[in-house]
Design a protein around this motif. Sequence first.
Motif, PDB file in Angstrom:
ATOM      1  N   ASN A   1       0.659  -1.186  -0.008  1.00 53.18           N
ATOM      2  CA  ASN A   1       0.092  -0.035  -0.136  1.00 53.18           C
ATOM      3  C   ASN A   1       0.936   1.301  -0.051  1.00 53.18           C
ATOM      4  O   ASN A   1       0.596   2.219  -0.581  1.00 53.18           O
ATOM      5  CB  ASN A   1      -0.966  -0.050   1.295  1.00 53.18           C
ATOM      6  N   ALA A   2       1.907   1.185   0.771  1.00 49.51           N
ATOM      7  CA  ALA A   2       2.827   2.379   0.724  1.00 49.51           C
ATOM      8  C   ALA A   2       3.504   2.502  -0.714  1.00 49.51           C
ATOM      9  O   ALA A   2       3.719   3.676  -1.245  1.00 49.51           O
ATOM     10  CB  ALA A   2       3.987   2.026   1.721  1.00 49.51           C
TER      11      ALA A   2
ATOM     12  N   ASP B   1       0.885   4.232  -2.787  1.00 49.24           N
ATOM     13  CA  ASP B   1       0.651   5.446  -2.434  1.00 49.24           C
ATOM     14  C   ASP B   1       1.968   6.364  -3.368  1.00 49.24           C
ATOM     15  O   ASP B   1       1.728   7.450  -3.803  1.00 49.24           O
ATOM     16  CB  ASP B   1       1.003   5.868  -1.029  1.00 49.24           C
ATOM     17  N   ARG B   2       3.104   5.777  -3.070  1.00 50.68           N
ATOM     18  CA  ARG B   2       4.330   6.440  -3.651  1.00 50.68           C
ATOM     19  C   ARG B   2       4.086   6.444  -5.340  1.00 50.68           C
ATOM     20  O   ARG B   2       4.411   7.475  -5.959  1.00 50.68           O
ATOM     21  CB  ARG B   2       5.538   5.466  -3.515  1.00 50.68           C
TER      22      ARG B   2
ATOM     23  N   ASN C   1       1.145   6.729  -6.733  1.00 52.11           N
ATOM     24  CA  ASN C   1       0.248   7.901  -7.092  1.00 52.11           C
ATOM     25  C   ASN C   1       0.796   9.428  -6.770  1.00 52.11           C
ATOM     26  O   ASN C   1       0.422   9.997  -7.529  1.00 52.11           O
ATOM     27  CB  ASN C   1      -0.981   7.547  -5.944  1.00 52.11           C
ATOM     28  N   ARG C   2       1.738   9.336  -5.820  1.00 56.94           N
ATOM     29  CA  ARG C   2       2.294  10.602  -5.628  1.00 56.94           C
ATOM     30  C   ARG C   2       3.085  10.950  -6.874  1.00 56.94           C
ATOM     31  O   ARG C   2       3.335  12.204  -7.133  1.00 56.94           O
ATOM     32  CB  ARG C   2       3.059  10.954  -4.405  1.00 56.94           C
TER      33      ARG C   2
ATOM     34  N   GLN D   1      -5.395   0.068  -9.279  1.00 51.76           N
ATOM     35  CA  GLN D   1      -5.847   0.543  -8.123  1.00 51.76           C
ATOM     36  C   GLN D   1      -6.196  -0.381  -7.061  1.00 51.76           C
ATOM     37  O   GLN D   1      -6.466  -0.246  -5.904  1.00 51.76           O
ATOM     38  CB  GLN D   1      -7.207   1.294  -8.703  1.00 51.76           C
TER      39      GLN D   1
ATOM     40  N   LYS E   1      -5.640  -2.845  -4.279  1.00 51.17           N
ATOM     41  CA  LYS E   1      -4.781  -2.762  -2.830  1.00 51.17           C
ATOM     42  C   LYS E   1      -4.278  -3.951  -2.303  1.00 51.17           C
ATOM     43  O   LYS E   1      -3.464  -3.806  -1.364  1.00 51.17           O
ATOM     44  CB  LYS E   1      -5.572  -1.918  -1.920  1.00 51.17           C
TER      45      LYS E   1
ATOM     46  N   ASN F   1       9.782   1.101  -0.490  1.00 46.08           N
ATOM     47  CA  ASN F   1       8.709   0.614   0.287  1.00 46.08           C
ATOM     48  C   ASN F   1       8.948  -0.777   0.909  1.00 46.08           C
ATOM     49  O   ASN F   1       7.957  -1.589   1.023  1.00 46.08           O
ATOM     50  CB  ASN F   1       7.234   0.805  -0.453  1.00 46.08           C
TER      51      ASN F   1
END
Lengths: 447, 447
Positions: free
Chosen positions: A80-81, A84-85, A87-88, A181, A183, B69
């Motif tokens: 999940n991290a 997130d990375r 997506n950032r 998308q 997770k 990550n």
Amino acid sequence: MKKYDLLVIGAGPGGYAAAAHAAKQGLKTLLIEKQHLGGACLNNGCIPVKTLLGAAHFLQQIKKANLFNIKVEKAELDFNALLDRKNRLIKRLQKGIEIFLRDSGVETLFGAAKLLPGKVVAVSPPSRGVASASGSERTDLETSAEYTADNIILATGSLPGAIPNLQPDGQWLLDNIQLLQNKTIPSALAVIGAGVIGLEFADLYSRLGSKVTLIDVLPELLPQEDRAAVDLLQKSLERAGCRFLLNRKIEKAENKTLYLNDGQTIAAEICLLAAGRRANTDYILDPAVQKTAKGFVSVDENLQTSLSGVYAIGDLNNLALYAHAATYQGLAVVDNLRQKSPRVINQTIMPRVIFTSPQIASIGRYTSQCQQTPLSLLGRAQTENQTEGFLKLYTDEKDVIVGCVIVSENADALIGEAVALINTRTKYTDLKNFIHPHPSWAEWFGL
Amino acid sequence: MKKYDLLVIGAGPGGYAAAAHAAKQGLKTLLIEKQHLGGACLNNGCIPVKTLLGAAHFLQQIKKANLFNIKVEKAELDFNALLDRKNRLIKRLQKGIEIFLRDSGVETLFGAAKLLPGKVVAVSPPSRGVASASGSERTDLETSAEYTADNIILATGSLPGAIPNLQPDGQWLLDNIQLLQNKTIPSALAVIGAGVIGLEFADLYSRLGSKVTLIDVLPELLPQEDRAAVDLLQKSLERAGCRFLLNRKIEKAENKTLYLNDGQTIAAEICLLAAGRRANTDYILDPAVQKTAKGFVSVDENLQTSLSGVYAIGDLNNLALYAHAATYQGLAVVDNLRQKSPRVINQTIMPRVIFTSPQIASIGRYTSQCQQTPLSLLGRAQTENQTEGFLKLYTDEKDVIVGCVIVSENADALIGEAVALINTRTKYTDLKNFIHPHPSWAEWFGL
């Protein structure tokens, strides 16, 4: 109705590059985007997939750290991290494109375009959900409006392909956009379609621990690619736990299970549908813009459609479904707009990379004359415990290098030399007189 | 006295390549080696140092795995296992050279050569200790013998340089050959000489946990290299814990301590002497072979010494102290032996790589016209969390690319494209029309 010198529909790597190039040269340019800057490449393709693959391959290397005499107690990926990375990073790169477009003098409009007869583009406001997802500062259209221009570039790309009776449901049967998308890492993943997208996802999830089954209707993997390269890749993926079921059709999908025409059943937690791409053309409401039998937009050698002044670049014309092809085509079309005798848009030297482990990078054409150098001959590779792979250089009857395929973990860096050699029509015997540094990866071309 | 077409003294990357090339073309060729096949490059330089650096850099990446990550509990390098692997790799590559020489038709003789007047080479048996260290099958000379040939290639390379009053003692003050045999990682390492060798060892040991101090008499690091590249490297090494004391002289060394001319004292567990290289010429007993003021062998543009038919290649002539320069020179000299009008041995396009983290790879010449692309603009680098570095392409007044410097972790792969561009005299504007794959490392040249 507001008039521009150039309208560009679609802000992917072809459209945004074309718009910026035109605006920098003084053309009054409007770029219209329905969703996010960057297109499939940035949002659902190249960048996110490579980010995930980078982490997965690094995890795999760490698990083999003993080859480098390093003992690692425990290595765990926080999926999940990582998402997130990813997506950032997408947002950061979208922001970069936004600044690039603004600095280039492009007007960018977020809204859904329709191409109407008479080179009129009607734009309606984007759906709110989509607009807020981008996260960048932008002004969306409030009410519908119409625009026109002497020249229009269609750059709306492609969408995941479909198979009759197999519609992605967003739950179990996912397309690549939906899977990105998701997770969780499925315990078992079925992949329908063993093309580049299917192979990259199979590589990714098998490195992360999924049991992956790839199914394809074709009797062999990547039929257009070098056989030895494909064999090495298939063996590597099989070692990672992938299973290949080629020359099979899906009869039906039910209860998280695929039923194949040979009687086999494949149970999977998630199923990826990666069965080719289809053109994104629903918005083209002018029948003067003709399409091919496969539904892509027909173009001539200058990438002009059947309607004068309207061009189609990138995936939309189906000439070469790569982000770099779209960019090249976009820049070339804009260059030609301003010239009386348009330059030839030469796309015969098109490089391509499959970002699996190992990577396959290739360019140009394959002839019957080929010089092959196994990776095991390269000292630098030996210092890094890498010995599986090869470099092939293909020459024509005059000894000119016309094609190249590289199989190695860093083929996407090494292919650069082949780009230069082939574009400069360098002879193989001349290459052998170029001094390459020792003990480098670049030396592979000099061996 | 046995007569050959060609005698080659020294089986480093210049000598063994020249001998094999000559034998393949039918020249009766004898290669004489005092110690081990592969020369300094394989035994004490390129290959072992890159093997150790590869592990050290991987350890450093693992320690930063959280950027990808990935959580790693504990990562430990087994330094002695790494040294063993390095030694096994050297033996494997020596064996490869042995087979290559045999297959090429070269006679290889292990013994200590002396070049006597009249193009006579006297060879005495090698010392037993040296002979057994190689570990490969080979026939050593039993008694002394003399050989002659019309052409002789001297390829005996260079040795660690010396500083007055600072003689390596094999215990505390070590040259690079001795340090490579050292089985522990010193808590504090002093490095005398911040050239390429000193920098690579400083990088290695600082990544492995040593506190490293580099001392150099010059006021700036690598004065011939691009300043911005050197600055990035220095900052990276400082972050790893290296300290730079430039513009300093060593007054004396006593009790594991260096006393500098500015009054500072540097205590160290081990001190590496990396103060340049000196030519390995003690065996040249014919005064007709002249030397330069610095003790290297003088050569003309065909690499012929002052004695007709005797050539000096590689480090020995001090033109370019790189393994790949030696190989190129060796092959070129052999080619010219068989031609009436010798071809020019063009060494202006000489690539070079410093294998630190980041690497600096460079080639050609630096002009006042330069196009710089920061690494942060490259999407592929972003997916791998790498943003520090740059690519500079230097052009001449006609827009032809004549030089390049790359700072990045994989510069030794990317420099290959610059090798091709510069050798083919490609214009910068033409490069911008070459299609590079997205999102690849190679794309850096296309941005």
